[in-house]
Design an enzyme around this catalytic site. Sequence first.
Site, PDB file in Angstrom:
ATOM      1  N   GLY A 164      21.951  10.570 -32.045  1.00 56.83           N
ATOM      2  CA  GLY A 164      21.502  11.238 -30.833  1.00 56.83           C
ATOM      3  C   GLY A 164      22.003  10.575 -29.566  1.00 56.83           C
ATOM      4  O   GLY A 164      22.211  11.232 -28.542  1.00 56.83           O
ATOM      5  N   ALA A 165      22.206   9.265 -29.613  1.00 59.55           N
ATOM      6  CA  ALA A 165      22.697   8.553 -28.434  1.00 59.55           C
ATOM      7  C   ALA A 165      24.118   8.995 -28.093  1.00 59.55           C
ATOM      8  O   ALA A 165      24.489   9.049 -26.912  1.00 59.55           O
ATOM      9  CB  ALA A 165      22.648   7.049 -28.675  1.00 59.55           C
ATOM     10  N   GLY A 220       0.818  -1.200   0.000  1.00 61.53           N
ATOM     11  CA  GLY A 220       0.000   0.000   0.000  1.00 61.53           C
ATOM     12  C   GLY A 220       0.856   1.255   0.000  1.00 61.53           C
ATOM     13  O   GLY A 220       1.902   1.331  -0.648  1.00 61.53           O
ATOM     14  N   GLY A 221       0.408   2.259   0.779  1.00 57.93           N
ATOM     15  CA  GLY A 221       1.132   3.527   0.837  1.00 57.93           C
ATOM     16  C   GLY A 221       2.560   3.379   1.301  1.00 57.93           C
ATOM     17  O   GLY A 221       3.423   4.190   0.954  1.00 57.93           O
TER      18      GLY A 221
END
Length: 448
Positions: free
Chosen positions: A382-383, A147-148
């Site tokens: 771009g890499a 959960g949280g």
Amino acid sequence: AVERQRALGKRTARERLGLLLDEGSFTEIDMYRRHQANDLGMGERRPHTDGVVAGSGTVDGRRVFVYAQDFTIFGGSLGHAHAAKIHKVMDLAIATGAPLIGLNDSGGARIQEGVMSLDGYGGIFRRNVQASGVIPQISVILGPCAGGAAYSPALADFTFMVRETARMYLTGPDVVEAVSGRRVTHDELGGAGVHGERSGVATFVHDDEESALEDVRYLLSLLPSNNLEPPPAGPPRQATTDHRPGFAEIVPVEPNRPYDMRSVVAELVDDGEFLELQEGWAPNVVCALARVDGEVVGVVGNQPMVLAGVLDVAASQKAARFVRFCDAFGIPLVTLVDVPGFLPGPDQEHAGIIRHGAKLLYAYCEATVPRVQVILRKAYGGAYIVMDSRSIGCDLSLAWPTNEIAVMGAQGAVNVIFRKELAAAADPAELAAELVAEYSERLMHPHY
């Protein structure tokens, strides 16, 4: 309750602290604190500590603050008093500039205390964010974390998990089955293997508590106490006169032949020792902490053994988070580049490879620590830019003379530039080979 804990293969909270901290160094705070709830029978049972042991101690003589949830009391569930103790330890860690370690073993929010337990979680998360980039935060999952409660480890810098006993998820198997009709086990849903290899939530995965806590101590030896102190240095290792001819044997000249980037890292760093992060997730990029000439460095490297070392969504996320951590804590960065580009395909584009690649680009661009780029073999498109090129601010770029640095591979470039000529040629294959050789000789080497 202690016997049940041991039957599950788990140690008690105090035993865990004994493994983590230097012998006799632990100072406990709020030992006698108890909850003040009276509803749903809670007033009849008010044990001391309220299910969490908190305080400070030392690791190799350096001060750390720590809390260990005690599953033998209310299943380690978090109520108002329990949360207040954790808040106090976190506040002390931030105020004194010391690392924070949380040993998590909890059933989650204490339902009997209602919204007060949720309020307690909110206070923890707020302090996690306040401490981010200021002090190192380490979460160790040694049991359930549901959960949280799962958000605090997600906000920490490093998360350790132990196989078989650790599990972490927002909604448990019962809720999943009720909503989707699919039946899954706790381990299939949020076990250490899942978070170590598929989700990337776990930074380190171990087979037992002893090895996990030993590695926490080792990790701390590589980290500064806070963002105003340098990382702890080891003795100098004569790096200026130390030659490593093994590099030439490890990295092949042939562009398509794989090799293990971990071997390069081992050759580069002191004693061949390094601590790799998220080893099982996004293995096409290697992120590690190590020492060079006694000084702590962060190493990022493409892994040619996996997907030829391309960057994809997961690898970009992994490297970006590591770069930002190193920048926050003054750890210099060494980037080992052997990248053919970003992974092509509609799946990657639809998953937001542009957005996630931009996160890595942003992390490098804003980093103010010393940055050295080493191009080992190829750096395309771009890499090449994203892997800490000179154009985005690295301080020094080193390259082998046999490197290939270009917008794309020679074959692809020739097919684009000379498409018409190849279509009209009597022997397109022979012409293409000549043009590839010419392109490579003129444009792709580091001398250019």
